[in-house]
Design a protein around this motif. Structure first.
Motif, PDB file in Angstrom:
ATOM      1  N   CYS A  34      -3.999  10.278  -1.507  1.00  0.00           N
ATOM      2  CA  CYS A  34      -5.185   9.416  -1.455  1.00  0.00           C
ATOM      3  C   CYS A  34      -5.134   8.623  -0.151  1.00  0.00           C
ATOM      4  N   ASN A  35      -6.065   7.729   0.030  1.00  0.00           N
ATOM      5  CA  ASN A  35      -6.094   6.905   1.225  1.00  0.00           C
ATOM      6  C   ASN A  35      -4.789   6.116   1.338  1.00  0.00           C
ATOM      7  N   GLU A  36      -4.203   6.085   2.521  1.00  0.00           N
ATOM      8  CA  GLU A  36      -2.924   5.386   2.725  1.00  0.00           C
ATOM      9  C   GLU A  36      -3.026   3.886   2.483  1.00  0.00           C
ATOM     10  N   ASN A  37      -4.223   3.336   2.474  1.00  0.00           N
ATOM     11  CA  ASN A  37      -4.403   1.904   2.229  1.00  0.00           C
ATOM     12  C   ASN A  37      -4.579   1.581   0.746  1.00  0.00           C
ATOM     13  N   THR A  38      -4.443   2.590  -0.126  1.00  0.00           N
ATOM     14  CA  THR A  38      -4.550   2.367  -1.561  1.00  0.00           C
ATOM     15  C   THR A  38      -3.393   1.501  -2.028  1.00  0.00           C
ATOM     16  N   LEU A  39      -3.700   0.507  -2.847  1.00  0.00           N
ATOM     17  CA  LEU A  39      -2.666  -0.388  -3.372  1.00  0.00           C
ATOM     18  C   LEU A  39      -1.754   0.369  -4.333  1.00  0.00           C
TER      19      LEU A  39
ATOM     20  N   LYS B 202      -2.469  -0.032  -8.020  1.00  0.00           N
ATOM     21  CA  LYS B 202      -3.536   0.824  -8.544  1.00  0.00           C
ATOM     22  C   LYS B 202      -2.999   2.216  -8.883  1.00  0.00           C
ATOM     23  N   LEU B 203      -2.041   2.713  -8.100  1.00  0.00           N
ATOM     24  CA  LEU B 203      -1.493   4.053  -8.310  1.00  0.00           C
ATOM     25  C   LEU B 203      -0.532   4.114  -9.488  1.00  0.00           C
TER      26      LEU B 203
ATOM     27  N   CYS C 107      -1.625  13.168   2.305  1.00  0.00           N
ATOM     28  CA  CYS C 107      -1.514  12.062   1.351  1.00  0.00           C
ATOM     29  C   CYS C 107      -2.398  12.334   0.141  1.00  0.00           C
TER      30      CYS C 107
ATOM     31  N   THR D 276       0.827  -1.207   0.000  1.00  0.00           N
ATOM     32  CA  THR D 276       0.000   0.000   0.000  1.00  0.00           C
ATOM     33  C   THR D 276       0.861   1.258   0.000  1.00  0.00           C
ATOM     34  N   LEU D 277       0.213   2.389  -0.203  1.00  0.00           N
ATOM     35  CA  LEU D 277       0.897   3.680  -0.123  1.00  0.00           C
ATOM     36  C   LEU D 277       1.523   3.848   1.253  1.00  0.00           C
TER      37      LEU D 277
END
Length: 105
Positions: free
Chosen positions: A86-91, A94-95, A84, A31-32
């Motif tokens: 986006c959400n820190e739990n974003t894979l 995906k980014l 951030c 994740t991020l």
């Protein structure tokens, strides 16, 4: 495996000697939050993490998709991650990030 290049601004002349490009390798479900942790603390191929440069100092983490986050220390010397993208739990998959750069603000 996800591979992301990392560089940062050096903070003194002696730091310039270690200035280079580092390859961060993370698992496919990273994740991020995990990437920012590695940028801040090192590991996963990053031998040149963000150094402590005094209270209330800011670092901006840039990438090929734009600004990812800001990292700073408070008056107690504790690290914080803010703003951030986006959400820190974003894979990370995906980014689609391929490189990062830490600069001082």
């Amino acid at each position: 495996m996800i591979t992301i290049l990392f560089r940062r601004v050096s903070v003194c002349m002696g730091d310039d000697a270690g200035n280079g490009e580092y390859t961060i390798e993370l698992h496919d479900s990273a994740t991020l939050r995990e990437l920012l942790h590695v940028i801040l603390h090192g590991g996963s191929g990053n031998d040149w993490p963000i150094p402590y440069t005094g209270a209330n100092s800011y670092w901006v983490i840039h990438s090929d998709i734009g600004e990812l986050a800001r990292i700073f220390t408070d008056s107690n010397g504790e690290w914080h991650i803010t703003n951030c993208c986006c959400n820190e739990n974003t894979l990370l998959k995906k980014l689609g990030i391929t490189w990062t750069f830490a600069g001082r603000d």
